[in-house]
Motif scaffolding. Structure first.
Motif, short mmCIF file in Angstrom:
data_model
loop_
_atom_site.label_atom_id
_atom_site.label_comp_id
_atom_site.label_asym_id
_atom_site.label_seq_id
_atom_site.Cartn_x
_atom_site.Cartn_y
_atom_site.Cartn_z
N GLU A 142 47.26 -17.42 -2.87
CA GLU A 142 47.92 -16.81 -3.32
C GLU A 142 47.44 -15.29 -3.80
OE1 GLU A 142 47.47 -19.24 -5.29
OE2 GLU A 142 49.02 -20.27 -4.43
N PHE A 143 46.68 -14.00 -3.65
CA PHE A 143 46.54 -13.59 -3.88
C PHE A 143 44.85 -12.86 -3.71
CE2 PHE A 143 45.49 -15.05 -7.81
CZ PHE A 143 44.34 -14.04 -8.17
N VAL A 144 44.67 -11.53 -3.31
CA VAL A 144 43.25 -11.54 -2.97
C VAL A 144 42.71 -10.35 -3.86
CG1 VAL A 144 42.09 -9.89 -0.76
CG2 VAL A 144 44.36 -11.43 -0.27
N GLN A 145 41.29 -10.19 -3.98
CA GLN A 145 40.62 -9.17 -4.98
C GLN A 145 39.79 -8.79 -4.35
OE1 GLN A 145 39.65 -10.83 -9.24
NE2 GLN A 145 37.61 -9.71 -8.29
N CYS A 146 40.14 -7.64 -3.87
CA CYS A 146 39.07 -6.39 -3.23
C CYS A 146 37.49 -6.19 -4.94
CB CYS A 146 39.68 -5.18 -2.64
SG CYS A 146 40.12 -5.82 -1.81
N MET A 147 37.01 -5.95 -4.04
CA MET A 147 36.17 -5.49 -5.15
C MET A 147 35.41 -4.25 -4.98
SD MET A 147 35.40 -8.43 -6.73
CE MET A 147 34.12 -7.64 -7.65
N GLY A 148 35.63 -3.15 -6.13
CA GLY A 148 35.51 -1.83 -5.26
C GLY A 148 33.79 -0.94 -6.42
N ILE A 149 33.30 -2.41 -6.03
CA ILE A 149 31.71 -2.02 -6.31
C ILE A 149 30.71 -2.74 -5.72
CG2 ILE A 149 31.60 -0.67 -9.28
CD1 ILE A 149 31.22 -4.05 -10.12
N VAL A 163 36.79 1.12 -0.97
CA VAL A 163 37.91 0.01 -0.97
C VAL A 163 39.06 0.40 -1.00
CG1 VAL A 163 38.29 -0.06 -3.15
CG2 VAL A 163 38.47 -1.71 -2.80
N ILE A 164 39.40 1.56 -1.44
CA ILE A 164 40.85 2.22 -0.77
C ILE A 164 40.85 2.16 0.69
CG2 ILE A 164 41.66 4.32 -0.08
CD1 ILE A 164 40.18 5.11 -2.65
N GLY A 184 34.81 -0.81 -11.29
CA GLY A 184 34.36 0.96 -11.30
C GLY A 184 35.92 0.79 -11.69
N VAL A 185 37.22 0.21 -11.82
CA VAL A 185 38.31 1.10 -11.70
C VAL A 185 38.57 2.47 -13.02
CG1 VAL A 185 41.06 1.04 -11.94
CG2 VAL A 185 39.30 -0.63 -10.41
N THR A 186 38.66 3.58 -12.62
CA THR A 186 38.97 4.30 -13.95
C THR A 186 40.25 4.98 -13.71
OG1 THR A 186 39.00 6.06 -12.20
CG2 THR A 186 36.64 5.31 -13.44
N LEU A 187 40.86 5.74 -14.94
CA LEU A 187 42.19 6.71 -14.92
C LEU A 187 42.66 7.37 -14.02
CD1 LEU A 187 42.05 7.61 -18.29
CD2 LEU A 187 43.80 6.41 -17.50
N PRO A 191 46.01 5.08 -10.39
CA PRO A 191 46.44 5.50 -9.18
C PRO A 191 46.73 5.18 -7.94
CG PRO A 191 46.66 6.83 -10.99
CD PRO A 191 45.07 6.02 -10.40
N ILE A 192 45.54 5.40 -7.49
CA ILE A 192 45.57 6.03 -6.27
C ILE A 192 45.60 4.80 -5.45
CG2 ILE A 192 43.73 6.33 -4.29
CD1 ILE A 192 42.54 8.84 -6.11
N LEU A 193 44.59 4.14 -6.01
CA LEU A 193 44.79 2.31 -5.81
C LEU A 193 45.82 2.09 -5.58
CD1 LEU A 193 41.42 1.19 -7.51
CD2 LEU A 193 41.74 1.71 -5.42
N VAL A 194 46.92 2.16 -6.75
CA VAL A 194 48.21 1.54 -6.48
C VAL A 194 48.95 2.41 -5.11
CG1 VAL A 194 49.74 1.80 -7.76
CG2 VAL A 194 48.37 1.25 -9.11
N HIS A 195 48.83 3.35 -5.35
CA HIS A 195 49.78 4.02 -3.88
C HIS A 195 49.24 3.20 -2.84
CE1 HIS A 195 51.06 6.80 -2.01
NE2 HIS A 195 50.80 7.22 -1.47
N SER A 196 48.05 3.22 -2.73
CA SER A 196 47.31 1.99 -1.32
C SER A 196 47.78 1.24 -1.27
CB SER A 196 45.57 2.46 -1.75
OG SER A 196 45.54 3.71 -1.69
N GLY A 197 48.86 -0.29 -2.50
CA GLY A 197 48.93 -0.88 -1.98
C GLY A 197 48.63 -1.89 -2.50
N ALA A 198 47.86 -1.98 -3.86
CA ALA A 198 47.37 -2.70 -5.26
C ALA A 198 48.05 -2.78 -6.19
CB ALA A 198 45.97 -2.27 -5.90
#
Length: 226
Positions: A142-149, A163-164, A184-187, A191-198
């Motif tokens: 149902e979903f994919v999880q991209c690791m950011g570290i 990861v972007i 590693g997600v920060t404030l 927003p960049i991750l969401v804009h990229s499609g997360a």
């Protein structure tokens, strides 16, 4: 684009830490991810595999439940080898979602089959894993999880911005796929991750190492316009 979901992530050394950290954000989020590490697929070991812990046996015997199970949904990120041997235990523990790691040793398809329709299942990809591996699993997850570290199984690591591009690739190839990003997600990066499609932002240390976990949750919600 589906609504963004913020999910705090807990990497518990024992049940007491899990209970405490769930309590910090209970009522402010719908879902919590618990990172489960066996000390084999990743170097770190967490509850309940770090040491003998009666709490997990009690949960499986229905003598007690996961902390605040009436108030939160649980997503278990199984950073383990041979997930097909243990997924049924995590279903018994109350999993709403289960994350499997494509790089782990074992029968991933067998684990997915055992989960069936009892929980939502997602597949995690490391930074260097090409997205083509998803082809075998489309229609089964149902979903994919991209690791950011780079070094999964540990919190507090620096975000890897490669990861972007991976998120953008997945969003282009599989437009309807739900995409989580974890690690590693920060404030600043959220927003960049969401804009990229997360669709889902999973945050550990930036919430739990802050001075006030609830304030951190609210800041992240504002940052990704939840």
């Amino acid at each position: 684009m589906k609504k963004t979901e913020l999910i705090p992530a807990i990497l518990p050394k024992d049940f007491d830490e899990l209970e405490y950290k769930v309590g910090l954000v209970k009522g402010f989020v719908k879902t919590i991810q618990v990172d489960i590490c066996d000390g084999q697929f990743v170097q770190n070991a967490t509850w309940p595999y770090k040491k003998s812990d009666e709490s997990f046996e009690k949960i499986l015997k229905e003598e007690q439940g996961m902390p605040d199970w009436q108030d939160v949904n649980y997503e278990f990120d199984l950073m383990v080898n041979r997930p097909e041997e243990i997924v049924e235990e995590w279903l018994m523990a109350g999993a709403m979602r289960i994350v499997l790691h494509v790089e782990s040793r074992g029968d991933i398809l067998g684990a997915i089959e055992k989960i069936g329709d009892k929980a939502s299942v997602g597949l995690a990809l490391n930074i260097e894993t090409p997205i083509d591996v998803l082809d075998e699993y489309i229609g089964k997850i149902e979903f994919v999880q991209c690791m950011g570290i780079g070094n999964i199984g540990f919190q507090g690591q620096k975000f890897d911005d490669r990861v972007i591009d991976k998120i953008k690739e997945i969003r282009t190839k599989y437009p309807e796929m739900i995409i989580s990003v974890d690690g590693g997600v920060t404030l600043e990066s959220a927003p960049i991750l969401v804009h990229s499609g997360a669709n889902r932002i999973i945050v550990g240390s930036a919430i739990y190492e802050s001075e006030n976990a609830v304030e951190a949750v609210q800041k992240f919600k504002r940052a990704v316009v939840i």
